[in-house]
Design a protein around this motif. Structure first.
Motif: not given
Length: 291
Positions: A232-243
Motif C-alpha cells: 500500500y505504501s507504493t501506490i496511488s490512485a493514478d497507479y491503480v487506474a493504470a493497472v
C-alpha cells in the motif's frame, strides 16, 4: 476463552453477502472497485492468532471473513507446509527442539520434524501446542469453514518444482475443480517466473503478482496474471487506474489487492485509490472502515 469462541456471536452478523460466492474470483472479488474492497485475512487473522496456523484460519472465520491468505514452502522430503519465513526460528520453537540445526531453514527439515514444533506459544500461551499445518491440513480447514484462499508460493527460487507440487496437492484435495477455480482460489507470488509457471500449467487459475511493477512494464505482466498486488505504501490512485486500464490473462481488467493495511485510516485511503482488495492482519478493522 479462545478467539474462535469469543467472536462467534459477531460472525453471523458480519458474513459477506452470499451472492459473491457465485462470481468468478478473477472477475468479481469486489462488487465495486470504489466501494467495499474485498478483505483478505493475512496469514489468517494474524493479529488475533498465530500466523498461518489453523487457529488463524478459524479466527478469520469467526470474524466473518471469507478470504484467507497463506504462504507455502517445501520441506526436505517434498511436503508443502504453511509457513511465511524461510526459517523456523521466529514462529516456532525449532531452536530449542533442534539446537544443532542452524539456520533452521524450512527446506532442511522433514515434514515429520516440523510437525513436532510448537507454532503457537510465541504468540500467546493460549495457543501452546499449535502446529505448522501442511497445505493439505490447511485446505481442509478452509473448506470446512466455507472460506476461500489466496495462496502465496513463497521464495520459489529456493524450491524448484514448487509450482507443480502446489498444484498437485490442490488437485488431490479437490481444489482444482471448476467451482474452486472460479470462486475460491487465487495463487500469487513475488516471483514473476513462478506466477508465469502456474499460468502455463493451469491457465484457468486466477493468478496474482506481488509487487509494484513500473507502469511501462505492466503489459508484460498482464500476459500471465490477473492481479497486480502491491504494498500500500507504493501506490496511488493514478497507479491503480493504470493497472485497471489493462486486461489480464483472462481478458478482464487487471485487479489490485494491496497489502498489508492494518489501520482504518490507510484502509480508507487505499479504498479511495480504487483498490479491489485489501490484505490485512486486522480484517475486522479494515472491513468496518471500508464498508
Amino acid at each position: 476463552m479462545s478467539v474462535r469462541s469469543a467472536t462467534t456471536s459477531t460472525a453471523v452478523a458480519t458474513l459477506l453477502g452470499a451472492g459473491a460466492l457465485l462470481l468468478p474470483a478473477s472477475q468479481t472479488l469486489a462488487a465495486d472497485r470504489h466501494d467495499s474492497p474485498v478483505v483478505f485475512a493475512h496469514r489468517g487473522a494474524s493479529a488475533y492468532a498465530p500466523e498461518n496456523t489453523l487457529a488463524a484460519v478459524d479466527a478469520a472465520d469467526d470474524l466473518g471473513i471469507d478470504w484467507v491468505e497463506n504462504d507455502v514452502q517445501l520441506t526436505k522430503d517434498g511436503e508443502l507446509v504453511v509457513m511465511h519465513d524461510t526459517n523456523l526460528k521466529r514462529t516456532t520453537d525449532a531452536e530449542q527442539i533442534y539446537p544443532d540445526r542452524a539456520p533452521w531453514a524450512v527446506k532442511d527439515f522433514t515434514a515429520a520434524e516440523i510437525a513436532k514444533l510448537d507454532a503457537g506459544s510465541w504468540f500467546g500461551t493460549q495457543f501452546t501446542g499449535a502446529r505448522v499445518p501442511t497445505l493439505k491440513q490447511y485446505l481442509h480447514r478452509v473448506e470446512k469453514n466455507h472460506q476461500k484462499l489466496l495462496l502465496e508460493i513463497k521464495s520459489p527460487e529456493a524450491y524448484p518444482g514448487i509450482e507443480k507440487a502446489t498444484l498437485r496437492v490442490l488437485r488431490h484435495e479437490g481444489w482444482l475443480d471448476r467451482g474452486h477455480v472460479r470462486n475460491k482460489l487465487v495463487i500469487q507470488s513475488f516471483g514473476g517466473d513462478s506466477v508465469k509457471k502456474v499460468h502455463e500449467l493451469r491457465p484457468d487459475i486466477t493468478t496474482g503478482f506481488l509487487g509494484t511493477p513500473a507502469v511501462a512494464d505492466l503489459p508484460s505482466y498482464a500476459a500471465f496474471t490477473d492481479q497486480i498486488n502491491p504494498s500500500y505504501s507504493t501506490i496511488s490512485a493514478d497507479y491503480v487506474a493504470a493497472v485497471h486500464a489493462l486486461k489480464g490473462a483472462h481478458g478482464k481488467p487487471l485487479r489490485v489487492n494491496t497489502w498489508t493495511v492494518n489501520d482504518a485510516a490507510n484502509a480508507a485511503k487505499v479504498q479511495g485509490f480504487g483498490v479491489d482488495g485489501i490484505i490485512t492482519n486486522y480484517p475486522d478493522v479494515v472491513r468496518d472502515a471500508t464498508r
